[in-house]
Each structure stands twice: as structure tokens, then as C-alpha cells.
Design a protein around this motif. Structure first.
Motif, PDB file in Angstrom:
ATOM      1  N   SER A   1     -13.768 -17.575 -37.981  1.00  0.00           N
ATOM      2  CA  SER A   1     -14.444 -16.394 -37.076  1.00  0.00           C
ATOM      3  C   SER A   1     -15.657 -16.166 -38.076  1.00  0.00           C
ATOM      4  CB  SER A   1     -13.532 -15.155 -37.284  1.00  0.00           C
ATOM      5  OG  SER A   1     -13.881 -14.011 -36.735  1.00  0.00           O
ATOM      6  N   GLY A   2     -16.886 -16.558 -37.349  1.00  0.00           N
ATOM      7  CA  GLY A   2     -17.992 -16.345 -38.379  1.00  0.00           C
ATOM      8  C   GLY A   2     -18.061 -17.315 -39.350  1.00  0.00           C
ATOM      9  N   PRO A   3     -18.422 -16.824 -40.607  1.00  0.00           N
ATOM     10  CA  PRO A   3     -18.505 -17.620 -41.821  1.00  0.00           C
ATOM     11  C   PRO A   3     -17.151 -17.789 -42.429  1.00  0.00           C
ATOM     12  CG  PRO A   3     -19.294 -15.415 -42.565  1.00  0.00           C
ATOM     13  CD  PRO A   3     -18.891 -15.359 -40.751  1.00  0.00           C
ATOM     14  N   LEU A   4     -15.805 -17.054 -42.074  1.00  0.00           N
ATOM     15  CA  LEU A   4     -14.531 -17.049 -42.620  1.00  0.00           C
ATOM     16  C   LEU A   4     -13.725 -18.188 -41.782  1.00  0.00           C
ATOM     17  CD1 LEU A   4     -13.970 -13.461 -43.244  1.00  0.00           C
ATOM     18  CD2 LEU A   4     -15.012 -14.907 -44.827  1.00  0.00           C
ATOM     19  N   ALA A   5     -12.898 -18.724 -42.823  1.00  0.00           N
ATOM     20  CA  ALA A   5     -11.880 -19.735 -41.964  1.00  0.00           C
ATOM     21  C   ALA A   5     -10.642 -19.654 -42.437  1.00  0.00           C
ATOM     22  CB  ALA A   5     -12.368 -21.137 -41.853  1.00  0.00           C
ATOM     23  N   LEU A   6      -9.597 -19.958 -41.874  1.00  0.00           N
ATOM     24  CA  LEU A   6      -8.179 -20.091 -42.490  1.00  0.00           C
ATOM     25  C   LEU A   6      -7.614 -21.468 -42.045  1.00  0.00           C
ATOM     26  CD1 LEU A   6      -5.659 -18.572 -43.809  1.00  0.00           C
ATOM     27  CD2 LEU A   6      -5.073 -18.028 -41.329  1.00  0.00           C
TER      28      LEU A   6
ATOM     29  N   THR B   1       3.584 -38.579 -52.420  1.00  0.00           N
ATOM     30  CA  THR B   1       3.430 -37.120 -52.511  1.00  0.00           C
ATOM     31  C   THR B   1       3.320 -36.751 -50.836  1.00  0.00           C
ATOM     32  OG1 THR B   1       2.154 -37.194 -54.705  1.00  0.00           O
ATOM     33  CG2 THR B   1       2.116 -35.312 -53.358  1.00  0.00           C
ATOM     34  N   GLY B   2       4.092 -35.835 -50.671  1.00  0.00           N
ATOM     35  CA  GLY B   2       3.827 -34.893 -49.441  1.00  0.00           C
ATOM     36  C   GLY B   2       3.634 -33.658 -49.661  1.00  0.00           C
ATOM     37  N   PHE B   3       2.846 -32.933 -48.890  1.00  0.00           N
ATOM     38  CA  PHE B   3       2.441 -31.804 -49.217  1.00  0.00           C
ATOM     39  C   PHE B   3       1.996 -30.857 -47.982  1.00  0.00           C
ATOM     40  CE2 PHE B   3      -1.494 -34.038 -49.897  1.00  0.00           C
ATOM     41  CZ  PHE B   3      -2.282 -33.132 -49.324  1.00  0.00           C
ATOM     42  N   GLY B   4       1.947 -29.391 -48.110  1.00  0.00           N
ATOM     43  CA  GLY B   4       1.284 -28.918 -47.009  1.00  0.00           C
ATOM     44  C   GLY B   4       0.248 -27.641 -47.813  1.00  0.00           C
ATOM     45  N   THR B   5      -0.646 -27.198 -47.281  1.00  0.00           N
ATOM     46  CA  THR B   5      -1.807 -26.416 -48.026  1.00  0.00           C
ATOM     47  C   THR B   5      -2.115 -25.280 -46.871  1.00  0.00           C
ATOM     48  OG1 THR B   5      -2.764 -28.154 -48.879  1.00  0.00           O
ATOM     49  CG2 THR B   5      -3.958 -26.125 -48.827  1.00  0.00           C
ATOM     50  N   LEU B   6      -2.193 -24.139 -47.412  1.00  0.00           N
ATOM     51  CA  LEU B   6      -2.794 -22.862 -46.661  1.00  0.00           C
ATOM     52  C   LEU B   6      -3.923 -22.442 -47.714  1.00  0.00           C
ATOM     53  CD1 LEU B   6      -2.585 -20.831 -44.588  1.00  0.00           C
ATOM     54  CD2 LEU B   6      -1.030 -19.720 -45.941  1.00  0.00           C
ATOM     55  N   ALA B   7      -5.109 -22.338 -47.103  1.00  0.00           N
ATOM     56  CA  ALA B   7      -6.431 -22.059 -47.606  1.00  0.00           C
ATOM     57  C   ALA B   7      -7.264 -21.161 -46.956  1.00  0.00           C
ATOM     58  CB  ALA B   7      -7.045 -23.166 -48.292  1.00  0.00           C
ATOM     59  N   GLY B   8      -7.991 -20.316 -47.514  1.00  0.00           N
ATOM     60  CA  GLY B   8      -9.107 -19.567 -46.991  1.00  0.00           C
ATOM     61  C   GLY B   8     -10.509 -20.041 -47.312  1.00  0.00           C
ATOM     62  N   CYS B   9     -11.377 -20.204 -46.561  1.00  0.00           N
ATOM     63  CA  CYS B   9     -12.740 -20.612 -46.912  1.00  0.00           C
ATOM     64  C   CYS B   9     -13.719 -19.755 -46.415  1.00  0.00           C
ATOM     65  CB  CYS B   9     -13.069 -21.884 -46.118  1.00  0.00           C
ATOM     66  SG  CYS B   9     -11.621 -23.341 -46.586  1.00  0.00           S
TER      67      CYS B   9
ATOM     68  N   VAL C   1     -26.789 -28.400 -41.877  1.00  0.00           N
ATOM     69  CA  VAL C   1     -25.931 -28.511 -43.205  1.00  0.00           C
ATOM     70  C   VAL C   1     -25.383 -27.108 -43.305  1.00  0.00           C
ATOM     71  CG1 VAL C   1     -25.918 -29.000 -45.599  1.00  0.00           C
ATOM     72  CG2 VAL C   1     -27.424 -30.400 -43.918  1.00  0.00           C
ATOM     73  N   SER C   2     -24.176 -27.327 -43.958  1.00  0.00           N
ATOM     74  CA  SER C   2     -23.706 -25.873 -44.272  1.00  0.00           C
ATOM     75  C   SER C   2     -22.475 -26.344 -45.564  1.00  0.00           C
ATOM     76  CB  SER C   2     -22.568 -25.383 -43.269  1.00  0.00           C
ATOM     77  OG  SER C   2     -21.594 -26.168 -42.835  1.00  0.00           O
ATOM     78  N   TRP C   3     -22.396 -25.333 -46.401  1.00  0.00           N
ATOM     79  CA  TRP C   3     -21.423 -25.635 -47.584  1.00  0.00           C
ATOM     80  C   TRP C   3     -20.327 -24.537 -47.670  1.00  0.00           C
ATOM     81  CZ3 TRP C   3     -22.722 -29.488 -50.950  1.00  0.00           C
ATOM     82  CH2 TRP C   3     -21.947 -29.512 -52.110  1.00  0.00           C
ATOM     83  N   SER C   4     -19.058 -25.209 -47.782  1.00  0.00           N
ATOM     84  CA  SER C   4     -17.921 -24.140 -47.733  1.00  0.00           C
ATOM     85  C   SER C   4     -17.138 -24.173 -49.070  1.00  0.00           C
ATOM     86  CB  SER C   4     -16.771 -24.909 -46.782  1.00  0.00           C
ATOM     87  OG  SER C   4     -17.293 -24.797 -45.422  1.00  0.00           O
ATOM     88  N   ALA C   5     -16.400 -23.240 -49.441  1.00  0.00           N
ATOM     89  CA  ALA C   5     -15.853 -22.702 -50.670  1.00  0.00           C
ATOM     90  C   ALA C   5     -14.603 -22.040 -50.327  1.00  0.00           C
ATOM     91  CB  ALA C   5     -16.557 -21.952 -51.571  1.00  0.00           C
ATOM     92  N   CYS C   6     -13.511 -22.997 -50.727  1.00  0.00           N
ATOM     93  CA  CYS C   6     -12.041 -22.401 -50.325  1.00  0.00           C
ATOM     94  C   CYS C   6     -11.060 -22.280 -51.429  1.00  0.00           C
ATOM     95  CB  CYS C   6     -11.630 -23.754 -49.353  1.00  0.00           C
ATOM     96  SG  CYS C   6     -12.323 -24.174 -47.894  1.00  0.00           S
ATOM     97  N   ALA C   7     -10.120 -21.540 -51.442  1.00  0.00           N
ATOM     98  CA  ALA C   7      -9.238 -21.025 -52.312  1.00  0.00           C
ATOM     99  C   ALA C   7      -7.729 -21.110 -51.507  1.00  0.00           C
ATOM    100  CB  ALA C   7      -9.306 -19.771 -52.882  1.00  0.00           C
ATOM    101  N   GLY C   8      -6.707 -21.666 -52.269  1.00  0.00           N
ATOM    102  CA  GLY C   8      -5.600 -21.652 -51.641  1.00  0.00           C
ATOM    103  C   GLY C   8      -4.191 -22.315 -52.670  1.00  0.00           C
TER     104      GLY C   8
END
Length: 333
Positions: A194-199, A224-232, A241-248
């Protein structure tokens, strides 16, 4: 973990009615050449011969938190009009106005100071034989809705597409530091933007090459098997060109598989906090390659030991994962 940015736009080179004088690069809800022609006729107050219309391109995209319309009219060179709009109806008005100013530059076009659809246009020209069109600020009064008017006349049409977009991503993935040998694998993810935000919700799997510990009788392979949940959050640098920063966070399981002997498979939980960053390229509205470097701080550190109890490997405090993939935009909401 996969990168945001999806695009809310899809492109086409011809409209449903077969018109070819106007090329669209816009959300499907805003690709309505017939409506542009109707509004152009309303501005000129007479029918328009489609064969006499100059070639034009219209690009509508979400940039810096707002919708940007870029209209280029090919007439003895290129004349370009850039406008911020709030919905499809405004976009149709601006395209029609740009054409009308080219076809009948001395016509006042029936402009009024209505507040219903205002557009501030910053105009640049690339024409070699024509003077640039001057900067103008105009107010447009849309034609009254008729029984034949489409849903695109409604100001809420484009807002419905700006709520969110959904995309799927696939990527090659590597873990560089967690084990004696780098792990290689892949990941798939679903992204809601949604706009500049992503889940982002991602699932991935990795495995290492066989590892031989000096005191071990058999080689060991780490899985290794894993799942990730993050917001960007994404920042655009132009249209490409765009640049993303994410935390999760990552959660999963790591397994040490003994290749031979008793075939032991000790396992441990995998839990890590994640910070990631990287660029995305918008080659097409629906196709975006991306690169992501993820730094992981391991919240659980386990030791892997021989059958006799001697530890041969311990998970580090941190590791790096490198991800290279493609994002495919599927739909807008």
C-alpha cells in the motif's frame, strides 16, 4: 524475505475499442480512450476525427505518495505535460485538454474556475520545431454525467485501486555465515503493498554442502527451513529504481543430517530478528527484479555435538543472507 514495490499499474498499447492513437501505461480502471475522446469533443464542441488525432502516450503511476500523470503528444516533435491527479476523471480531463490545446490553441475551451477537478500542470517540451507549451494552471469543469457514462466518471474509481496491491515473488537465497559451508536454496513470498509500505510473508529452505568435522566419522549436511514476516518501507529514485528497508523475524528449524553411519539427524529451533535492505528495478509494471541483503541476529544459539558429547559446531550470534529474485504483480485492490 522478498522486496516491496509493486506497482499498481499495468500497461497496454491499445484500448478495448481498438483505438491506437493513445498508448496507455496506467491501472486498468483508467485505460479508457473512448472517454478521453468524449471529453475532447466536449472541450472542442464538435466531433473529432480519430484519424486526425496526433499520437499520444499517457503514463499514470504512484510516485512519492501521489498519482503522477505524464502525457506526451507527438506533434512536430514531442510535447509533454506532467500533472498530479487524484482520480481517473482528472486524468481524462488533462489528456483531453493537452490534445485540445494542440488541435485548437486559440480556443478558450470553455474553461471555468470550478473546484470540482483542479490540475496544476508543469509542462516541458522536447519539440525541435515548436516552442514549448507554457506552464499553465487551469480548472476544468467535467461534462455532466450521462446515462452512457462509465464508472470511470466517479471520483472514487482510482482510490479503489490505491488501497493495496498483491504480488508473488521467487528468489534464489544463500546463507553465508551460519555454518562451516555456505547454504544455498530458495524462497517464495507473498507481498501486500500500500503506497510505500509493504507486508511480506516468506517461506524458504536452505542446505549446505557436506561438511567433514575432524573428530567425526561421517560427513554432515545442514538444512534450514524457515518462515519470515516483515514490514518494509520503499523509497523511489525515479520511475525505474527504488530502495527498500525491511524489519521482521524468522522462525523455523535447522537440521544436521549425518550422511552415513547411523544416519542421525539432530535438530534445533531457528529464531532470528532480521533487518534487510536492497534495490528494486521496475522493468515492467508487473515485473520487478530485486536484490536484498538481510542481516540476522540469532535469538537462539545451539550446539551440534558428536555422539560422545563433543561439540563440533555452534550457531553464531549473527549471519547474512543474500537474496536475488523476481516480483510478479498479480492484482490491485
Amino acid at each position: 524475505m522478498a522486496l516491496m514495490l509493486t506497482s499498481l499499474a499495468s500497461s497496454t498499447s491499445a484500448t478495448e475499442d481498438g483505438a491506437s492513437w493513445l498508448d496507455w501505461n496506467a491501472p486498468p480502471e483508467c485505460q479508457n480512450t473512448a472517454e478521453v475522446e468524449r471529453r475532447l469533443e466536449s472541450l472542442l464542441d464538435h466531433p473529432v476525427d480519430r484519424a486526425l488525432l496526433p499520437r499520444a502516450r499517457a503514463k499514470l503511476q504512484w510516485l512519492e505518495g501521489k498519482w503522477q500523470l505524464d502525457v506526451t503528444v507527438q506533434v512536430e516533435g514531442s510535447r509533454r505535460r506532467q500533472v498530479t491527479v487524484s482520480h481517473c476523471a482528472d486524468a481524462f480531463d488533462v489528456i483531453a485538454l493537452a490534445l485540445a490545446l494542440v488541435l485548437e490553441p486559440k480556443n478558450d475551451l470553455g474553461m471555468t474556475h470550478s473546484a470540482e477537478a483542479e490540475a496544476t500542470a508543469e509542462v516541458s517540451a522536447e519539440a525541435t520545431n515548436e516552442q514549448p507549451m507554457s506552464n499553465v494552471t487551469v480548472s476544468l469543469e467535467p461534462p455532466r454525467p450521462s446515462a452512457e457514462a462509465t464508472i470511470m466518471d466517479r471520483p472514487s474509481a482510482i482510490e479503489a485501486t490505491t488501497l493495496a496491491s498483491f504480488s508473488l515473488r521467487g528468489a534464489a537465497l544463500s546463507d553465508l555465515m551460519a555454518f562451516p559451508e555456505p547454504q544455498l536454496g530458495g524462497a517464495v513470498s507473498a507481498v501486500l503493498t500500500s503506497g510505500p509500505l509493504a507486508l511480506e510473508l516468506e517461506a524458504g529452505a536452505l542446505r549446505s554442502s557436506p561438511v567433514r568435522f575432524p573428530a567425526a566419522a561421517e560427513d554432515v549436511r545442514f538444512w534450514t527451513g524457515f518462515g519470515t514476516l516483515a514490514g518494509c518501507v520503499t523509497t523511489s529514485f525515479g520511475a525505474v529504481v527504488s530502495w527498500s528497508a525491511c524489519a521482521g523475524a524468522q522462525a523455523g528449524l535447522v537440521v544436521a543430517s549425518e550422511l552415513g553411519g547411523a544416519g542421525r539427524q539432530p535438530s534445533a529451533t531457528w529464531l532470528a530478528a532480521e533487518l534487510g535492505t536492497g534495490p528494486t528495478l521496475s522493468l515492467e509494471p508487473w515485473l520487478q527484479p530485486y536484490l536484498r541483503l538481510n542481516g540476522l541476529a540469532l535469538l537462539t544459539r545451539h550446539e551440534f555435538a558428536l555422539a560422545g558429547g563433543r561439540a563440533v559446531h555452534r550457531l553464531p550470534r549473527a549471519t547474512l543472507q543474500l537474496e536475488l529474485g523476481l516480483s510478479f504483480a498479480l492484482t490491485d485492490f
